[in-house]
Design a protein around this motif. Structure first.
Motif, PDB file in Angstrom:
ATOM      1  N   ALA A  95       9.561  -7.557   8.148  1.00  0.00           N
ATOM      2  CA  ALA A  95       8.522  -6.565   8.418  1.00  0.00           C
ATOM      3  C   ALA A  95       7.578  -7.077   9.502  1.00  0.00           C
ATOM      4  CB  ALA A  95       7.736  -6.240   7.150  1.00  0.00           C
ATOM      5  N   ALA A  96       6.935  -6.126  10.201  1.00  0.00           N
ATOM      6  CA  ALA A  96       5.961  -6.470  11.234  1.00  0.00           C
ATOM      7  C   ALA A  96       5.158  -5.229  11.569  1.00  0.00           C
ATOM      8  CB  ALA A  96       6.663  -6.993  12.487  1.00  0.00           C
ATOM      9  N   CYS A  97       4.039  -5.449  12.291  1.00  0.00           N
ATOM     10  CA  CYS A  97       3.331  -4.314  12.868  1.00  0.00           C
ATOM     11  C   CYS A  97       4.163  -3.776  14.030  1.00  0.00           C
ATOM     12  CB  CYS A  97       1.946  -4.727  13.347  1.00  0.00           C
ATOM     13  SG  CYS A  97       0.789  -5.061  11.989  1.00  0.00           S
ATOM     14  N   PHE A 114       6.985  -1.450  10.340  1.00  0.00           N
ATOM     15  CA  PHE A 114       8.172  -1.667  11.181  1.00  0.00           C
ATOM     16  C   PHE A 114       9.083  -2.664  10.466  1.00  0.00           C
ATOM     17  CE2 PHE A 114      10.341  -4.173  14.492  1.00  0.00           C
ATOM     18  CZ  PHE A 114      10.949  -3.173  15.232  1.00  0.00           C
ATOM     19  N   TYR A 115      10.338  -2.290  10.259  1.00  0.00           N
ATOM     20  CA  TYR A 115      11.267  -3.133   9.502  1.00  0.00           C
ATOM     21  C   TYR A 115      12.541  -3.386  10.299  1.00  0.00           C
ATOM     22  CZ  TYR A 115       8.372  -2.592   5.359  1.00  0.00           C
ATOM     23  OH  TYR A 115       7.332  -2.641   4.470  1.00  0.00           O
ATOM     24  N   VAL A 116      13.080  -4.590  10.127  1.00  0.00           N
ATOM     25  CA  VAL A 116      14.336  -4.988  10.765  1.00  0.00           C
ATOM     26  C   VAL A 116      15.322  -5.348   9.662  1.00  0.00           C
ATOM     27  CG1 VAL A 116      15.482  -6.617  12.305  1.00  0.00           C
ATOM     28  CG2 VAL A 116      13.141  -5.857  12.796  1.00  0.00           C
ATOM     29  N   ASN A 117      16.503  -4.737   9.704  1.00  0.00           N
ATOM     30  CA  ASN A 117      17.530  -4.980   8.701  1.00  0.00           C
ATOM     31  C   ASN A 117      18.766  -5.544   9.391  1.00  0.00           C
ATOM     32  OD1 ASN A 117      19.790  -4.575   6.863  1.00  0.00           O
ATOM     33  ND2 ASN A 117      18.414  -3.293   5.640  1.00  0.00           N
ATOM     34  N   GLY A 119       6.168   4.558  10.607  1.00  0.00           N
ATOM     35  CA  GLY A 119       4.957   5.176  11.128  1.00  0.00           C
ATOM     36  C   GLY A 119       5.233   6.120  12.268  1.00  0.00           C
ATOM     37  N   CYS A 120       5.910   5.617  13.315  1.00  0.00           N
ATOM     38  CA  CYS A 120       6.153   6.447  14.500  1.00  0.00           C
ATOM     39  C   CYS A 120       7.588   6.932  14.618  1.00  0.00           C
ATOM     40  CB  CYS A 120       5.764   5.679  15.768  1.00  0.00           C
ATOM     41  SG  CYS A 120       6.851   4.277  16.158  1.00  0.00           S
ATOM     42  N   GLY A 121       8.488   6.419  13.746  1.00  0.00           N
ATOM     43  CA  GLY A 121       9.874   6.868  13.775  1.00  0.00           C
ATOM     44  C   GLY A 121      10.769   6.130  14.738  1.00  0.00           C
ATOM     45  N   ALA A 122      10.266   5.090  15.422  1.00  0.00           N
ATOM     46  CA  ALA A 122      11.106   4.318  16.342  1.00  0.00           C
ATOM     47  C   ALA A 122      12.296   3.740  15.580  1.00  0.00           C
ATOM     48  CB  ALA A 122      10.291   3.199  16.970  1.00  0.00           C
TER      49      ALA A 122
END
Length: 613
Positions: A35-37, A48-51, A61-64
């Protein structure tokens, strides 16, 4: 330069996404993700998540959203080809040389996409015109609103053999045949594949039309007709509505699989957008794998009739080879005679959500199906159930998951048919020894070996020797003995033969058993087991107290059965703790380790060496 999908998939596989993102963003591990901002918008709380397992990043939050290549283009601002070159260099991959044939195929695909887009537009035009009156009436009867109809671009193919062919003649017959829109018959003019049907566009994950499903409006067969496989469309690898369902699934955390197009459309109209459907066939391994890229446990919602439940079980068995920690399936069984369309039309989204609140796990679906498959009144029928369950479990490739299923099915079987749980996660009831019991001595290295490396061969020999002396215990412990994983094939065959004899003969004593074995291939092995052995138990001694010996033998059998289950649970808890470093997982690991050592001590207490220690 033309890059094949296979090359790009390999590039993504070789790129550790978290390492790539961590070069410019500070990541913090959260379970199996990071996770991160979000770097794409200003925020104070990480969303913001990385899998790495699924190979994508996502911001709630923004859908990126995207993969390694998308990260390079969107966050680094590189052109696509430059992003691929940089990633390939880091991964040690060489870019393929330009291929004229590949470029021609890509150009051909682009042309076919143009054909399919033109066909979809023509079908919509027919729907809205005079020819589409019956199709509009059918859509209205199904309760589909005009807004929903437009969202899914439903159209109509008139009852004409040449309507589409004439409308799209600029593409030529050869292109229309390749796109699956015309049928070619030797010696005859090509004619339209779809006639007098409600047309449902099928799209790829990028939203491009690649095929159609056609629902008959009047009388005729088949009720549903799909496009054939084409350069754009592979029926076994495509899921209807995945282009819309994937973004919705990232928000809801679930993906729902239903049987048909109209079920998907009905759920979407009710506000449930994360539904997909296979295309007229049973769910394939490729489609299941694609679902797992979206969520860990897709929710399969098939009709409650016999055909629907068979389809659900087929999907369950096809998923077994791909199961992994945190990767499974769940199931919803609808009321008899209803499909998702019926359910939401009568009760709205709430009716569906009420069912979805308590899905059936995969392990329950497999167990319940096999439990109901055949009668279970006789030992032979129950042995058949055990065999079917073992065959299912053997298809699981992941070792840890396979062991968990083995332990789960064994526990359920023993609890249901032997009236005792084989292994429980809670504290074990205290062992109450008989009058001749002695306090346990310290845990020896030999006993530790028994507890951590499977069933010791000498221990197994001792148990079989005890059963040769007290064969009246064979029938009583038949199911448990069948579940033992014997490392010695000869002893395993002898044990199976002894259990079969005990089940065939109501009162099997030592003399009768020895008489039968003397005329069999097992005579020499049985005589050898009855001789003195370095590792001894009370039940292997000729002068032992029979009641004490039988009690000890039953205790050892139970400990042997529980041993691999405890080991499997301990291994799973250890791996889980190493991933999460969670205090509850650490305590579970510690409890299972103590349970394993206690089990080994039970065996050690019953062991006796030549000096009678």
């Amino acid at each position: 330069m033309s890059l094949s999908p296979a090359f790009l998939d390999e590039l993504r596989t070789r790129t550790l996404l978290s390492a790539l993102v961590a070069k410019t963003v500070k990541l913090q591990r959260k379970g199996r993700e990071f996770a991160a901002c979000c770097p794409f918008h200003n925020e104070k709380t990480p969303s913001f998540y990385v899998n790495d397992e699924k190979g994508f990043y996502h911001c709630f939050g923004c859908g990126a959203h995207g993969d390694a290549i998308r990260w390079m283009t969107d966050q680094r601002g590189l052109p696509f080809i430059d992003a691929v070159k940089e990633l390939a260099q880091a991964a040690g991959m060489e870019l393929p040389a330009p291929d004229a044939r590949e470029a021609a195929r890509a150009e051909r695909a682009r042309s076919l996409h143009d054909v399919m887009a033109a066909a979809a537009a023509w079908f919509e035009e027919q729907y809205n015109g005079l020819p589409g009156a019956a199709a509009r009436a059918y859509v209205e009867k199904r309760g589909i609103t005009d807004a929903t109809r437009k969202t899914f671009a439903l159209g109509y193919a008139p009852d004409s053999k040449t309507g589409l062919r004439r409308a799209l003649e600029k593409f030529g017959d050869r292109m229309l045949i390749e796109a699956g829109l015309l049928i070619e018959v030797e010696g005859k003019e090509p004619y339209d594949r779809f006639r007098d049907r409600l047309m449902i566009p099928i799209r790829d994950p990028r939203g491009r039309v690649i095929a159609f499903g056609g629902r008959i409006i009047g009388q005729g067969e088949p009720k549903y007709l799909n496009s054939p496989d084409t350069p754009l469309f592979d029926k076994g690898r495509t899921l209807y509505n995945l282009d819309r369902a994937a973004p919705a699934a990232r928000k809801s955390g679930r993906m729902i699989v239903v049987e048909g197009y109209l079920d998907v459309i009905a759920l979407a109209q009710a506000g449930i957008d994360e539904a997909v459907a296979p295309l007229g066939t049973a769910l394939t391994e490729f489609q299941i794998e694609r679902l797992w890229r979206q969520v860990d446990a897709p929710l399969l919602c098939f009709d409650g009739d016999s055909a629907g439940q068979k389809a659900a079980f087929r999907a369950a068995t096809r998923a077994l080879p791909g199961l992994a920690p945190g990767r499974s399936l769940a199931f919803l069984t609808l009321p008899a005679g209803q499909d998702p369309d019926d359910l939401v039309r009568s009760g709205g989204a709430q009716a569906f959500e009420s069912l979805a609140a308590s899905p059936e796990p995969l392990v329950d679906r497999l167990w319940n199906h096999e439990l109901a498959a055949e009668p279970l009144a006789t030992p032979e029928q129950r042995a058949g159930l055990r065999k079917r369950l073992n065959e299912l479990v053997s298809g699981i490739a992941d070792n840890d998951v396979r062991q968990q299923y083995q332990a789960e099915f064994r526990e359920r079987f023993d609890t249901r048919f032997l009236q005792r749980p084989a292994f429980q996660r809670g504290p074990r009831p205290p062992f109450r020894p008989g009058a001749n019991w002695q306090p346990p001595r310290p845990l020896s290295a030999e006993a530790k070996g028994v507890g951590s490396s499977g069933i010791d061969r000498r221990l197994l020999k001792g148990v079989v020797a005890g059963l040769l002396r007290y064969p009246d215990l064979l029938a009583r412990h038949a199911e448990a003995l069948h579940g033992l994983q014997a490392s010695d094939p000869a002893i395993a065959r002898l044990l199976d033969a002894m259990v079969d004899l005990a089940l065939d003969e109501q009162a099997l004593d030592t003399e009768r058993l020895r008489t039968i074995l003397r005329s069999s291939e097992f005579d020499a092995l049985a005589r050898d087991l009855l001789r003195a052995d370095r590792l001894r138990f009370s039940f292997t001694k000729q002068d032992a107290d029979p009641e004490r010996a039988k009690t000890d033998l039953a205790e050892v059998i139970q400990a042997m059965v529980e041993q691999p289950e405890i080991e499997a649970a301990l291994q799973s808890a250890t791996e889980r703790f190493m991933r999460t470093l969670d205090e509850e997982d650490r305590l579970e690991q510690q409890r299972l380790r103590e349970l394993r050592d206690e089990n080994a001590r039970r065996l050690a207490n019953l062991m006796q060496d030549d000096e009678g220690a």
